[in-house]
Design an enzyme around this catalytic site. Sequence first.
Site, PDB file in Angstrom:
ATOM      1  N   ASN A  99       0.839  -1.218   0.000  1.00 58.75           N
ATOM      2  CA  ASN A  99       0.000   0.000   0.000  1.00 58.75           C
ATOM      3  C   ASN A  99       0.867   1.258   0.000  1.00 58.75           C
ATOM      4  O   ASN A  99       0.741   2.136   0.846  1.00 58.75           O
ATOM      5  CB  ASN A  99      -0.991   0.007   1.178  1.00 58.75           C
ATOM      6  CG  ASN A  99      -0.335   0.020   2.543  1.00 58.75           C
ATOM      7  OD1 ASN A  99       0.817  -0.389   2.684  1.00 58.75           O
ATOM      8  ND2 ASN A  99      -1.039   0.501   3.546  1.00 58.75           N
ATOM      9  N   HIS A 183      -6.975  -8.424   4.432  1.00 55.40           N
ATOM     10  CA  HIS A 183      -7.243  -7.518   5.556  1.00 55.40           C
ATOM     11  C   HIS A 183      -8.762  -7.543   5.708  1.00 55.40           C
ATOM     12  O   HIS A 183      -9.469  -6.952   4.892  1.00 55.40           O
ATOM     13  CB  HIS A 183      -6.715  -6.113   5.184  1.00 55.40           C
ATOM     14  CG  HIS A 183      -7.159  -5.001   6.070  1.00 55.40           C
ATOM     15  ND1 HIS A 183      -6.264  -4.146   6.682  1.00 55.40           N
ATOM     16  CD2 HIS A 183      -8.384  -4.549   6.424  1.00 55.40           C
ATOM     17  CE1 HIS A 183      -6.935  -3.236   7.378  1.00 55.40           C
ATOM     18  NE2 HIS A 183      -8.221  -3.455   7.237  1.00 55.40           N
ATOM     19  N   ASN A 282      -5.937  -0.061  12.626  1.00 53.99           N
ATOM     20  CA  ASN A 282      -6.926  -0.949  12.003  1.00 53.99           C
ATOM     21  C   ASN A 282      -6.357  -2.342  11.831  1.00 53.99           C
ATOM     22  O   ASN A 282      -5.281  -2.460  11.249  1.00 53.99           O
ATOM     23  CB  ASN A 282      -7.334  -0.409  10.625  1.00 53.99           C
ATOM     24  CG  ASN A 282      -8.463   0.574  10.725  1.00 53.99           C
ATOM     25  OD1 ASN A 282      -9.209   0.598  11.693  1.00 53.99           O
ATOM     26  ND2 ASN A 282      -8.592   1.408   9.704  1.00 53.99           N
ATOM     27  N   ASP A 309       2.560  -5.625  11.550  1.00 53.90           N
ATOM     28  CA  ASP A 309       1.795  -4.518  10.941  1.00 53.90           C
ATOM     29  C   ASP A 309       2.484  -3.179  11.265  1.00 53.90           C
ATOM     30  O   ASP A 309       1.827  -2.180  11.565  1.00 53.90           O
ATOM     31  CB  ASP A 309       0.336  -4.508  11.397  1.00 53.90           C
ATOM     32  CG  ASP A 309      -0.527  -3.613  10.507  1.00 53.90           C
ATOM     33  OD1 ASP A 309      -0.018  -3.087   9.496  1.00 53.90           O
ATOM     34  OD2 ASP A 309      -1.719  -3.423  10.830  1.00 53.90           O
TER      35      ASP A 309
HETATM   36  O1  DOR Z   1      -3.609   0.526  11.147  1.00 56.91           O
HETATM   37  C1  DOR Z   1      -3.256   0.174  10.039  1.00 56.91           C
HETATM   38  N1  DOR Z   1      -2.346   0.881   9.343  1.00 56.91           N
HETATM   39  N2  DOR Z   1      -3.805  -0.915   9.511  1.00 56.91           N
HETATM   40  C2  DOR Z   1      -3.569  -1.266   8.234  1.00 56.91           C
HETATM   41  O2  DOR Z   1      -4.073  -2.283   7.796  1.00 56.91           O
HETATM   42  C3  DOR Z   1      -2.740  -0.421   7.363  1.00 56.91           C
HETATM   43  C4  DOR Z   1      -1.777   0.354   8.165  1.00 56.91           C
HETATM   44  C5  DOR Z   1      -1.082   1.454   7.381  1.00 56.91           C
HETATM   45  O3  DOR Z   1      -0.673   1.203   6.244  1.00 56.91           O
HETATM   46  O4  DOR Z   1      -0.911   2.539   7.938  1.00 56.91           O
END
Ligand code: DOR
Length: 436
Positions: A99, A183, A282, A309
Amino acid sequence: MSARIAGAVVVRGGEVVSATGTRRADVLVGDGIVQTIEESLEAPSGALVLDAGGCLVAPALVDLHTHLREPGAEQAETVESGSRAAALGGYSAVVAMPNTTPAIDCASVVRDVRALAETALVDVAVAGAITVGRAGERLVPFAELAGLGVRLFTDDGTGVQDAALLRRALEYAGDLGVILAEHCEDASLAKGGLMHEGSWSSRLGVPGQPALAEEAMLARDLALVRLTGTPMHFLHLSTAGSMRLFAAARAEGLPVTAEVTPHHLSLTDAELASFDPLFKVNPPLRGEDDVAALRRACADGLIDAIATDHAPHPQEAKEAPLEDAPPGMLGLETALSVAWEALVAPGHVSAARLFSLLSGQPARIAGLESSHGGPIAPGRPAQLCVFDPAERVLVEPERLASRSANTPFAGRSLTGKVRHTLVHGEPVVIDGKAQR
Ligand code: DOR
């Protein structure tokens, strides 16, 4: 990063961790591999001797879930800074999440990130997105990316909302022998939720995200695995209900694996009483029953891996009000200590089992088991984490190697310290200090 040839190193005086337990031994490393393991080894002349007295000598850790932020958000992290954080945390390999901006959804971005990783302190395996731009509309060119050796695909940060699209992705993945990692978050159920929906969100008047947002997508995906027969991996599961769904799927024999994070094993939604966005993540931090269910699932073998994560965000972004701040927290430099406190210290799992959750099992899911994740045995690549469980470390955000400082453990003194990390035989961390 390709295998490096390193000089001889003796890791002396530690307890070597294997799948079944630990035994007191010295480890001689040379040419990037473990040469010999003996109760007491004579160091060859010119060898570097690393003191492992009082330490566990374990397979270095493997993270299935690292956000390195490159390309596109270099102010938050780079492949270089993230890999330094990983080495300091005891890791020899991480899987870089796609991402980024642009997303890792085509061959050229895969090649770019791999080029950045050539000089990294740890090995970086690049994950691909499932949909182009992670927009959830069109599938990435799976065959081309699989041909480049991409093994894991995920739209992490969001779930794939369109069930028919995910079904098609699973069919391609099955043919190509690659793994989709979900996810689990139903966007319609999660919409507007800034924390876990429960008694704390009601008390604080903060919009909540129900456990069902995760569980509904997990249930749907398990049904799609049943339909297609394609293996699937589940990222950062966080609820007691998810543990029940996943246990039923495993009992049925579905080809599924799952990870939990150190923060979901150790923190609850009560932290949000501070309204501090450092605790916004998340999936959100859940209730005490959920934390207990996750710990039990690690102890009884249901959960395959602990993954960080690691999600760096710039300070300005995390200083915004709760509703505007991005979700995510750092993890690489604290994961082992936090997981130790959650699982080993209270007696839920043995040290050997913890290292299997953090090393051997994630290495297998990532397809890295030929070079990472142990066992520590003559002829195997020398990826070692030398960990002193008797030390304590104060978490000082400004002293972390990460470019960001968004750790929820700031100011806390954690159990255990990574003393040395060897990657392909090279000591990249000695006495808690990165060597380059
Ligand atoms: O809290 C999160 N941050 N959950 C995710 O799945 C993505 C991540 C992010 O890329 O900041």
